[in-house]
Design a protein around this motif. Structure first.
Motif, PDB file in Angstrom:
ATOM      1  N   LEU A 198      65.584   3.723  29.368  1.00  0.00           N
ATOM      2  CA  LEU A 198      66.505   4.787  28.967  1.00  0.00           C
ATOM      3  C   LEU A 198      67.257   4.420  27.693  1.00  0.00           C
ATOM      4  O   LEU A 198      67.388   5.236  26.765  1.00  0.00           O
ATOM      5  N   LEU A 199      67.738   3.179  27.634  1.00  0.00           N
ATOM      6  CA  LEU A 199      68.435   2.729  26.426  1.00  0.00           C
ATOM      7  C   LEU A 199      67.500   2.707  25.221  1.00  0.00           C
ATOM      8  O   LEU A 199      67.898   3.065  24.100  1.00  0.00           O
ATOM      9  N   THR A 201      64.910   4.629  24.769  1.00  0.00           N
ATOM     10  CA  THR A 201      64.650   6.011  24.364  1.00  0.00           C
ATOM     11  C   THR A 201      65.789   6.545  23.504  1.00  0.00           C
ATOM     12  O   THR A 201      65.560   7.224  22.495  1.00  0.00           O
ATOM     13  N   ILE A 202      67.022   6.235  23.883  1.00  0.00           N
ATOM     14  CA  ILE A 202      68.170   6.652  23.067  1.00  0.00           C
ATOM     15  C   ILE A 202      68.103   5.992  21.689  1.00  0.00           C
ATOM     16  O   ILE A 202      68.380   6.626  20.663  1.00  0.00           O
ATOM     17  N   VAL A 205      65.532   7.756  19.537  1.00  0.00           N
ATOM     18  CA  VAL A 205      66.041   9.018  18.987  1.00  0.00           C
ATOM     19  C   VAL A 205      66.828   8.738  17.708  1.00  0.00           C
ATOM     20  O   VAL A 205      66.685   9.435  16.692  1.00  0.00           O
TER      21      VAL A 205
END
Length: 227
Positions: A198-199, A201-202, A205
């Motif tokens: 998740l980190l 993926t951020i 972005v």
């Protein structure tokens, strides 16, 4: 297994017909179309504000001659930004992971800035190849080094964008594969890996947005040297 990791970078095809052109043109359809109303909706207002802010940042170091490039540079940045961000969605193809496409964007624009400098101020443009106050014995070597650094600029532009996006997508796929593989064996480690995913993926972005801005910013700096 190794081939499956790199399958995401293969150009999509349908019945043997490459869909690369469709994947390039599709993001433009997601932008809200302008209307004749005096008061636009919130999405259009936010879009215009972001485009105006970006254009001001890109045009600030340039003089009035460089402002003619405002539409080209801003359109290029919005194009790269949408493609990079949409490429992070599952089951999508990112055209900017292809070095051929990035070089097709970088080389003509870099060449245009170089030709503008050679046409309007050839003395200043050629003066960048030899720093002021250079000792006479070092002049041939410095001219050769500066020429190589000048010619390698479009390659650096294309490779930088390709390498960052390709590495990010590979990391996301590797960590997501590890998360699924560890779930039945070590659920606690799998949850920890999912949080890392998740980190990441951020972070990707942010990288997709930054790389689009850096690509256009470097082009504007090359333009600044030649006008």
């Amino acid at each position: 297994m190794n081939l499956s990791f790199f399958d995401q970078f293969a150009s999509p095809c349908l019945l043997g017909i490459p869909l690369i052109l469709l994947s390039i043109l599709f993001p433009a359809l997601l932008f809200p179309s302008p209307t004749n109303r005096w008061v636009t909706n919130r999405l259009s207002t936010l879009q215009l504000w972001l485009i105006s802010l970006t254009t001001k940042q890109l045009m600030m170091p340039l003089n009035k001659k460089g402002h003619k490039w405002a539409l080209t540079l801003t359109s290029l940045m919005m194009f790269l930004l949408t493609i990079n961000l949409l490429g992070l969605l599952p089951y999508t193809f990112t055209p900017t992971t292809q070095l051929s496409m990035n070089m097709a964007l970088a080389f003509p624009l870099w060449l245009a800035t170089l030709l503008m400098g050679m046409r309007y101020q050839p003395t200043t443009s050629l003066g960048h190849l030899l720093p002021e106050g250079t000792p006479t014995p070092l002049i041939p070597a410095l001219i050769l080094i500066e020429t190589i650094s000048l010619l390698i600029r479009p390659l650096a532009l294309g490779v930088r964008l390709t390498a960052n996006l390709t590495a990010g997508h590979l990391l996301i796929q590797l960590i997501s594969t590890a998360t699924i593989a560890l779930l039945p064996i070590l659920p606690s480690v799998s949850i920890l890996t999912a949080s890392v995913l998740l980190l990441l993926t951020i972070l990707e972005v942010a990288v997709a947005m930054i790389q689009a801005y850096v690509f256009v910013l470097l082009l504007s700096l090359y333009l600044q040297e030649n006008i």
